[in-house]
Design an enzyme around this catalytic site. Structure first.
Site, PDB file in Angstrom:
ATOM      1  N   SER A 144      49.505  19.832  75.539  1.00  0.00           N
ATOM      2  CA  SER A 144      49.120  19.493  74.165  1.00  0.00           C
ATOM      3  C   SER A 144      50.384  19.104  73.412  1.00  0.00           C
ATOM      4  O   SER A 144      51.310  19.910  73.289  1.00  0.00           O
ATOM      5  CB  SER A 144      48.456  20.704  73.514  1.00  0.00           C
ATOM      6  OG  SER A 144      48.072  20.426  72.181  1.00  0.00           O
ATOM      7  N   LYS A 170      47.554  15.302  75.914  1.00  0.00           N
ATOM      8  CA  LYS A 170      46.678  15.472  74.748  1.00  0.00           C
ATOM      9  C   LYS A 170      47.536  15.305  73.505  1.00  0.00           C
ATOM     10  O   LYS A 170      48.554  15.981  73.363  1.00  0.00           O
ATOM     11  CB  LYS A 170      46.018  16.851  74.779  1.00  0.00           C
ATOM     12  CG  LYS A 170      45.454  17.360  73.469  1.00  0.00           C
ATOM     13  CD  LYS A 170      44.634  18.618  73.718  1.00  0.00           C
ATOM     14  CE  LYS A 170      44.737  19.629  72.650  1.00  0.00           C
ATOM     15  NZ  LYS A 170      43.809  20.783  72.847  1.00  0.00           N
ATOM     16  N   LEU A 171      47.141  14.375  72.649  1.00  0.00           N
ATOM     17  CA  LEU A 171      47.894  14.124  71.419  1.00  0.00           C
ATOM     18  C   LEU A 171      47.170  14.746  70.229  1.00  0.00           C
ATOM     19  O   LEU A 171      45.965  14.519  70.055  1.00  0.00           O
ATOM     20  CB  LEU A 171      48.046  12.615  71.174  1.00  0.00           C
ATOM     21  CG  LEU A 171      48.730  11.779  72.248  1.00  0.00           C
ATOM     22  CD1 LEU A 171      48.760  10.306  71.824  1.00  0.00           C
ATOM     23  CD2 LEU A 171      50.144  12.286  72.520  1.00  0.00           C
ATOM     24  N   LYS A 172      47.865  15.508  69.436  1.00  0.00           N
ATOM     25  CA  LYS A 172      47.311  16.001  68.188  1.00  0.00           C
ATOM     26  C   LYS A 172      47.270  14.822  67.207  1.00  0.00           C
ATOM     27  O   LYS A 172      48.243  14.070  67.086  1.00  0.00           O
ATOM     28  CB  LYS A 172      48.169  17.133  67.618  1.00  0.00           C
ATOM     29  CG  LYS A 172      48.136  18.401  68.444  1.00  0.00           C
ATOM     30  CD  LYS A 172      46.785  19.060  68.393  1.00  0.00           C
ATOM     31  CE  LYS A 172      46.779  20.394  69.083  1.00  0.00           C
ATOM     32  NZ  LYS A 172      45.445  21.062  69.038  1.00  0.00           N
ATOM     33  N   ASP A 198      43.224  15.382  69.949  1.00  0.00           N
ATOM     34  CA  ASP A 198      42.629  16.568  69.334  1.00  0.00           C
ATOM     35  C   ASP A 198      42.865  16.507  67.832  1.00  0.00           C
ATOM     36  O   ASP A 198      44.003  16.530  67.368  1.00  0.00           O
ATOM     37  CB  ASP A 198      43.245  17.845  69.906  1.00  0.00           C
ATOM     38  CG  ASP A 198      42.565  19.111  69.391  1.00  0.00           C
ATOM     39  OD1 ASP A 198      42.936  20.209  69.837  1.00  0.00           O
ATOM     40  OD2 ASP A 198      41.676  18.993  68.517  1.00  0.00           O
ATOM     41  N   ASN A 200      41.491  18.716  65.576  1.00  0.00           N
ATOM     42  CA  ASN A 200      41.347  20.022  64.922  1.00  0.00           C
ATOM     43  C   ASN A 200      40.570  19.939  63.617  1.00  0.00           C
ATOM     44  O   ASN A 200      41.012  20.434  62.556  1.00  0.00           O
ATOM     45  CB  ASN A 200      42.717  20.678  64.711  1.00  0.00           C
ATOM     46  CG  ASN A 200      43.307  21.184  66.012  1.00  0.00           C
ATOM     47  OD1 ASN A 200      44.231  20.598  66.541  1.00  0.00           O
ATOM     48  ND2 ASN A 200      42.753  22.258  66.543  1.00  0.00           N
ATOM     49  N   GLU A 223      38.703  15.436  70.711  1.00  0.00           N
ATOM     50  CA  GLU A 223      38.386  16.862  70.576  1.00  0.00           C
ATOM     51  C   GLU A 223      38.211  17.233  69.105  1.00  0.00           C
ATOM     52  O   GLU A 223      39.053  16.899  68.269  1.00  0.00           O
ATOM     53  CB  GLU A 223      39.530  17.671  71.211  1.00  0.00           C
ATOM     54  CG  GLU A 223      39.330  19.164  71.320  1.00  0.00           C
ATOM     55  CD  GLU A 223      40.538  19.852  71.966  1.00  0.00           C
ATOM     56  OE1 GLU A 223      40.722  21.051  71.748  1.00  0.00           O
ATOM     57  OE2 GLU A 223      41.321  19.150  72.670  1.00  0.00           O
ATOM     58  N   ASP A 248      35.607  22.065  70.444  1.00  0.00           N
ATOM     59  CA  ASP A 248      36.506  23.217  70.598  1.00  0.00           C
ATOM     60  C   ASP A 248      36.075  24.256  69.573  1.00  0.00           C
ATOM     61  O   ASP A 248      35.221  25.101  69.855  1.00  0.00           O
ATOM     62  CB  ASP A 248      37.964  22.745  70.424  1.00  0.00           C
ATOM     63  CG  ASP A 248      39.003  23.875  70.403  1.00  0.00           C
ATOM     64  OD1 ASP A 248      40.201  23.579  70.331  1.00  0.00           O
ATOM     65  OD2 ASP A 248      38.591  25.052  70.451  1.00  0.00           O
ATOM     66  N   LYS A 272      37.494  28.259  75.585  1.00  0.00           N
ATOM     67  CA  LYS A 272      38.556  29.222  75.309  1.00  0.00           C
ATOM     68  C   LYS A 272      37.916  30.606  75.262  1.00  0.00           C
ATOM     69  O   LYS A 272      37.054  30.849  74.409  1.00  0.00           O
ATOM     70  CB  LYS A 272      39.235  28.931  73.965  1.00  0.00           C
ATOM     71  CG  LYS A 272      40.064  27.660  73.920  1.00  0.00           C
ATOM     72  CD  LYS A 272      40.566  27.380  72.507  1.00  0.00           C
ATOM     73  CE  LYS A 272      41.399  26.107  72.461  1.00  0.00           C
ATOM     74  NZ  LYS A 272      41.762  25.729  71.068  1.00  0.00           N
ATOM     75  N   GLY A 300      43.842  26.052  75.431  1.00  0.00           N
ATOM     76  CA  GLY A 300      44.931  27.013  75.274  1.00  0.00           C
ATOM     77  C   GLY A 300      45.120  27.384  73.813  1.00  0.00           C
ATOM     78  O   GLY A 300      44.744  26.620  72.916  1.00  0.00           O
TER      79      GLY A 300
HETATM   80  C1  NPQ Z   1      43.641  23.552  70.181  1.00  0.00           C
HETATM   81  N1  NPQ Z   1      45.617  24.674  71.064  1.00  0.00           N
HETATM   82  O1  NPQ Z   1      43.317  23.155  71.281  1.00  0.00           O
HETATM   83  C2  NPQ Z   1      44.688  24.598  69.989  1.00  0.00           C
HETATM   84  C3  NPQ Z   1      45.309  24.516  68.636  1.00  0.00           C
HETATM   85  C4  NPQ Z   1      46.473  25.450  68.354  1.00  0.00           C
HETATM   86  C5  NPQ Z   1      47.253  24.080  72.708  1.00  0.00           C
HETATM   87  O2  NPQ Z   1      46.483  22.647  71.055  1.00  0.00           O
HETATM   88  C6  NPQ Z   1      49.692  29.227  67.630  1.00  0.00           C
HETATM   89  C7  NPQ Z   1      48.568  29.764  68.123  1.00  0.00           C
HETATM   90  C8  NPQ Z   1      49.739  27.888  67.447  1.00  0.00           C
HETATM   91  C9  NPQ Z   1      47.471  28.960  68.443  1.00  0.00           C
HETATM   92  C10 NPQ Z   1      48.659  25.718  67.558  1.00  0.00           C
HETATM   93  C11 NPQ Z   1      46.411  23.722  71.522  1.00  0.00           C
HETATM   94  C12 NPQ Z   1      48.639  27.076  67.749  1.00  0.00           C
HETATM   95  C13 NPQ Z   1      47.502  27.599  68.261  1.00  0.00           C
HETATM   96  C14 NPQ Z   1      47.620  24.908  67.865  1.00  0.00           C
HETATM   97  C15 NPQ Z   1      46.402  26.767  68.565  1.00  0.00           C
HETATM   98  O3  NPQ Z   1      43.040  23.156  69.183  1.00  0.00           O
HETATM   99 MG    MG Z   2      41.550  21.925  70.100  1.00  0.00          MG
END
Ligand code: NPQ
Ligand code: MG
Length: 377
Positions: A144, A170-172, A198, A200, A223, A248, A272, A300
Site C-alpha cells: 500500500s 496499491k495507490l492511496k 484505495d 478510503n 477500494e 473495505d 480484515k 492490512g
Molecule cells: C486500508 N490499510 O486498507 C488501510 C488504511 C490504513 C495498509 O492501507 C495506522 C494504522 C495507519 C492503520 C493507515 C492500508 C493506517 C492504518 C492506513 C490503516 O484502508
Molecule cells: Mg482500504
C-alpha cells in the site's frame, strides 16, 4: 481453557516514513496488545499457556469509529470481565457469542478472540494456518503506497517497491490526487503491473465522472470509493464505472458482506479480521465469498509481526486469489516487534509454528510499551 488472567498493553512504534491517506498522515503506530494466560481446562495441572492478540484500531477514529484508547477501555471494563467470568471452558469459537452482549467494538473483540485462539492452538500444538485448513506455505505480497508530496516522488517510491519484488501496487488516492498519479505510474511502469487504488471513502457519487476516468488504466479494483455506511450508492456507482469496486470499511460483518454481494455493491472484498470481529468471522466471509464467486484479498492495518503472522495464515486460504496488503515488516518498521517478515521473490512465508507462530521480542516489547496492566478474575 481456563483463563487465569489477561495482560492489556499499549505500544507505540515509529513508522519508517509518514503514511498519508485521504484521512490523514500517520507518523507512528499506537496499538493495543493482549496476552491471555490460562490453563488447558482438561487437566488443571497442565502448564500455563498464553496467547497474543493485536487490536488494529488506530490512535484516532479516522479509518473507523474505533480507536486504540477506546478499545483498551472497552476491553478493560466490559470484554475481559465477560471472558474472565466465563469459567473453565473458554474456546476461541465461544468468544464471539460470549461477547455478543457488548454492541460493536469489533476490533477490540477481534484482539481478544485472536489471543484466545493463539493460546488454544499453542496448547494443541496446531498452527493457525493448519486450523484454517490452509495449504499454501507462502502468500503473494502487495504493498500500500501512501499519497506522496509529488508525482516524481511517487514514481521513485513505486520503483523501489517493484525492485523489492512486491507483486501488486496499491495507490492511496483522494480528490485531486487520483487520475494524475495513476496515469504517471502506468506510463512509467507499463500496463502489466497489477495496480489498484484505495480511496478510503473520500468520494461521493457526484465524483463518478472523475472515477470513471480511472477506467482507462486497467486497474484491478477501486477500494472503498464512498462512505462506510453507503452500500446502496456503491451499487449505483458500480453501474457507472467499469473498474471493479472492492469494499473495505463497509464490510464490518458477515451480514454486511452478504448484503453488499446481494446488492451488487462490490465485486471484490478486502477481508480484515479486526474489522469484522475476528479471524473466525473473517474465515466465514471467505467461505461466503467463495460460494458466491467473489474474489477476496487480505487487507492490512499496519500491524506488527503479531497481526501480520495471523494475516499470512488467513491469506493462505484458497479463496484469497488476489495479492493482499500482507507486506514485509520493513514496509512500515525499522525493527518489528517479532522476528521480521521478509519478502522472498514477491512472497511472504506462512508461519508454521503453533498458534500464530511468532512471539514478541521481549526487549523490543519493553522499549515500545507505553503502558500495561494485568487483569485477573
Ligand atoms: C486500508 N490499510 O486498507 C488501510 C488504511 C490504513 C495498509 O492501507 C495506522 C494504522 C495507519 C492503520 C493507515 C492500508 C493506517 C492504518 C492506513 C490503516 O484502508
Ligand atoms: Mg482500504
Amino acid at each position: 481453557m481456563k483463563i487465569t488472567g489477561v495482560e492489556l498493553r499499549t505500544i507505540r512504534m515509529p513508522l519508517r516514513s509518514p503514511f498519508e491517506t485521504s484521512f490523514g498522515v500517520e507518523q507512528d503506530r499506537l496499538a493495543v496488545l493482549i496476552r491471555v494466560v490460562g490453563k488447558s481446562s482438561e487437566d488443571l495441572h497442565a502448564v500455563e499457556v498464553h496467547g497474543w492478540g493485536e487490536c488494529v484500531a488506530m490512535e484516532s477514529p479516522l479509518y473507523s469509529s474505533e480507536y486504540a484508547d477506546a478499545a483498551a477501555d472497552v476491553l478493560r471494563r466490559f470484554l475481559i470481565p465477560l471472558l474472565l467470568g466465563a469459567g473453565t471452558d473458554v474456546t476461541a469459537e465461544l468468544v464471539d457469542p460470549l461477547l455478543a452482549p457488548i454492541i460493536g467494538h469489533r476490533m477490540a473483540k477481534a484482539a481478544l478472540e485472536m489471543a484466545v485462539l493463539d493460546a488454544q492452538l499453542r496448547c494443541s500444538r496446531q498452527s493457525l494456518a493448519g486450523y484454517f485448513g490452509a495449504t499454501r506455505t507462502t502468500v503473494p505480497s502487495g504493498v500500500s503506497v501512501g499519497i506522496q508530496p509529488s508525482i516524481s516522488t511517487l514514481l521513485d517510491v513505486v520503483g523501489e517497491y517493484l525492485a523489492e519484488g512486491y507483486v501488486r501496487i496499491k495507490l492511496k488516492i483522494k480528490p485531486g490526487w487520483d487520475v494524475g498519479p495513476v496515469e504517471a505510474v502506468r506510463e512509467r511502469f507499463g500496463e502489466l503491473i497489477p495496480l489498484q487504488v484505495d480511496a478510503n471513502a473520500a468520494y461521493t457519487l457526484a465524483d463518478a465522472r472523475v472515477l470513471r476516468r480511472l477506467d482507462a488504466f486497467d486497474l484491478l479494483l477501486i477500494e472503498q470509493p464512498l462512505p462506510e455506511d453507503d452500500i446502496r450508492q456503491h451499487a449505483e456507482l458500480a453501474r457507472l464505472i467499469n473498474t471493479p469496486i472492492c469494499l473495505d470499511e463497509s464490510v464490518v460483518s458477515v451480514r454486511a458482506a452478504a448484503d453488499a454481494i446481494a446488492l451488487r455493491a462490490c465485486s471484490v472484498i478486502n477481508i480484515k479480521a479486526g474489522r469484522v470481529g475476528g479471524y473466525l468471522n473473517a474465515r466465514r466471509i471467505h467461505d461466503l465469498c467463495q460460494a458466491n464467486g467473489i474474489p477476496v484479498w487480505c487487507g492490512g492495518m499496519v500491524e506488527t509481526g503479531l497481526g501480520r503472522a495471523a494475516n499470512a495464515a488467513l491469506a493462505a486460504l484458497p479463496g484469497f486469489t488476489l495479492p493482499g496488503d500482507v507486506s514485509a515488516s520493513d514496509r512500515f518498521y525499522e525493527e518489528d516487534l517479532t522476528v521480521p517478515f521478509v519478502l522472498d521473490d514477491g512472497q511472504i512465508a506462512v508461519p508454521t509454528g503453533p498458534g500464530i507462530g511468532v512471539e514478541p521480542i521481549q526487549d523490543l516489547l519493553d522499549r515500545y510499551t507505553v503502558n500495561s496492566e494485568w487483569i485477573q478474575p
